[in-house]
Scaffold this active site. Structure first.
Site, short mmCIF file in Angstrom:
data_model
loop_
_atom_site.label_atom_id
_atom_site.label_comp_id
_atom_site.label_asym_id
_atom_site.label_seq_id
_atom_site.Cartn_x
_atom_site.Cartn_y
_atom_site.Cartn_z
N ARG A 46 13.22 1.90 -12.42
CA ARG A 46 12.27 0.48 -11.70
C ARG A 46 13.24 0.12 -10.34
NH1 ARG A 46 12.23 -4.41 -13.19
NH2 ARG A 46 11.27 -4.02 -14.85
N TYR A 98 -8.26 -0.53 7.78
CA TYR A 98 -8.72 0.79 6.54
C TYR A 98 -9.27 -0.29 5.23
CZ TYR A 98 -7.76 3.55 2.27
OH TYR A 98 -7.54 3.79 1.54
N ASP A 170 1.45 -0.37 10.56
CA ASP A 170 0.61 0.54 9.20
C ASP A 170 0.89 1.66 10.15
OD1 ASP A 170 -0.85 2.69 7.70
OD2 ASP A 170 -1.95 0.80 7.41
N LYS A 195 -0.95 10.87 3.07
CA LYS A 195 -1.15 11.20 4.17
C LYS A 195 -0.52 12.08 4.26
CE LYS A 195 -4.41 8.43 2.71
NZ LYS A 195 -5.00 7.15 3.54
C1 PLP Z 1 -5.09 5.99 2.84
C2 PLP Z 1 -4.73 4.82 3.77
C3 PLP Z 1 -4.12 3.64 3.00
C4 PLP Z 1 -3.72 3.35 1.24
O1 PLP Z 1 -2.99 4.05 0.79
P1 PLP Z 1 -3.30 4.61 -0.47
O2 PLP Z 1 -1.84 5.61 -0.90
O3 PLP Z 1 -4.07 5.17 -0.81
O4 PLP Z 1 -2.67 3.72 -1.43
C5 PLP Z 1 -3.33 1.63 4.11
N1 PLP Z 1 -3.67 2.44 5.64
C6 PLP Z 1 -3.97 3.65 5.71
C7 PLP Z 1 -4.19 3.97 7.35
C8 PLP Z 1 -5.39 4.66 5.09
O5 PLP Z 1 -4.86 5.93 5.84
#
Ligand code: PLP
Length: 379
Positions: A46, A98, A170, A195
């Site tokens: 962890r 998001y 982000d 992604k």
């Molecule tokens: C998918 C996504 C998230 C969340 O991420 P997860 O891996 O699904 O928890 C946050 N911000 C954006 C822009 C996303 O496309």
């Protein structure tokens, strides 16, 4: 070292035991100690795991940061950032973001006494009127999801610096191939590595990257104390994904452009949202802060016809109707009922997420096949 080389070699070293070129998947929870506290840098997975360290070093390299942290999901990474805050603190966030982030902010952290202001940030000067002595964090997505608004990171960073507020970006949609927010003045970069960084729709993971040791230490403390880490197998897969990020992104951008231009000319399509159009409201900022315009394209049907949107989605053959984005395969999504269903209808319509909006994650297949698919589906 330049970016393409960094995706492959950045902060990486060959395995010390046998010279393995790829880091082994250290599928272990614990590490032998010769005497109490006598270990080789790892005690418990962890806290740290060598495969995860290799990935975290890569994260730091590609975003031009000093420290990277890997989490079990993108939302777990955002959750860790929010835990820097205390009850009474305030956050100014993009209003077009998001859906899961919006849910985390409003349904979890509002309950812990944190106040959020959701603001259209297309003009950075608008942010300042929301700042007061309790403001601790500005949260930005650019390009935004799903409306492809562009936020000026340099201008936003100037505001955050002036008031001594953290700026978190982000960077999931753009990836460091297109823009590197730390270089533009941000303090924290966040990714859903699920992604584009992973890139193959087979791992759920999150990342944070910073350029300041004290902030890295605070986030590492939260990561270890709260425990939302990812496993070594997933770390290996995302590290492998990053090695082709630059060539995948290049093709995502080429195909995204072809799809956006095709849709814009189509008589049955009303609006196309893609930051590479010269009439996009923040085209100049996109040009200045991004290397290219990415593979995400959203559009609405003529007259905002919901039934027509469903018909198109159901007719698509190469584009798969599915949540998520950023993988090699093309996906189509319906934000109002899928990714953004957790945002109330009145709220989402204010920002343009109407019922006929379709969001495409344009993959790296042949452009001709993608256009032909859209052509047969729209008719
Ligand atoms: C998918 C996504 C998230 C969340 O991420 P997860 O891996 O699904 O928890 C946050 N911000 C954006 C822009 C996303 O496309």
């Amino acid at each position: 070292m330049k970016f393409n080389t960094k995706t492959i070699h950045g902060n990486q070293e060959h395995d010390k035991a046998y010279g393995a070129v790829m880091p082994p998947i250290y599928q272990t929870t614990t590490y032998a100690q010769s005497t109490p506290g006598g270990h080789k840098g790892y005690e418990y997975s962890r806290s740290a795991n060598p495969t995860r360290t290799a990935l975290e070093n890569s994260f730091a390299s590609i975003e031009n940061g000093t420290h990277g942290l890997a989490f079990g999901s993108g939302l777990a990474a955002i959750d860790a950032v929010m835990k820097l805050l205390k009850p009474g603190d305030e956050v100014i966030s993009t209003n077009d973001l998001y859906g899961g982030t919006y849910r985390l902010f409003t349904k979890i952290f509002e309950g812990f006494g944190i106040k959020f202001h959701f603001v259209g940030m297309e003009n950075a000067s608008k942010i300042e009127s929301y700042i007061n002595k309790n403001t601790k964090l500005i949260w930005v997505e650019t390009p935004t999801n799903p409306m492809m608004n562009i936020i000026d990171l340099k201008a936003t960073a100037a505001v955050s610096k002036k008031h001594n507020i953290l700026l978190a970006v982000d960077n999931t949609f753009a990836t460091p191939y297109l823009q590197q927010p730390l270089d533009l003045g941000a303090d924290i970069v966040m990714h859903s590595a699920t992604k584009y960084l992973g890139g193959h729709s087979d791992v759920v993971m999150g990342a944070l990257i910073v350029k300041d040791k004290a902030l890295a230490d605070r986030l590492y403390f939260i990561q270890n104390a709260s425990g939302a880490v990812c496993g070594p197998q997933d770390s290996f897969l995302v590290l492998r994904g990053i090695k082709t990020l630059h060539i995948r992104m290049q093709r995502h951008c080429e195909n995204g452009k072809a799809v956006a231009i095709y849709l814009k000319k189509h008589p049955k399509i009303e609006n196309v949202y893609w930051p590479g159009f010269e009439d996009h409201p923040n085209y100049d900022i996109a040009r200045a802060q991004m290397k290219d315009f990415g593979g995400m394209v959203s559009f609405t049907t003529r007259g905002n016809d919901y039934k027509e949107a469903v018909r198109i989605i159901e007719n698509l053959k190469i584009f798969t109707l599915a949540e998520s984005l950023g993988g090699v395969e093309s996906l189509a999504g319906h934000p109002a009922s899928m990714t953004h269903a957790s945002i109330p209808k009145v709220e989402r319509e204010k920002i343009g997420v109407v019922d006929s909006l379709i969001r495409l994650s344009v993959g790296i297949e042949d452009e001709e096949d993608l256009i032909a698919d859209l052509k047969q589906a729209i008719g």
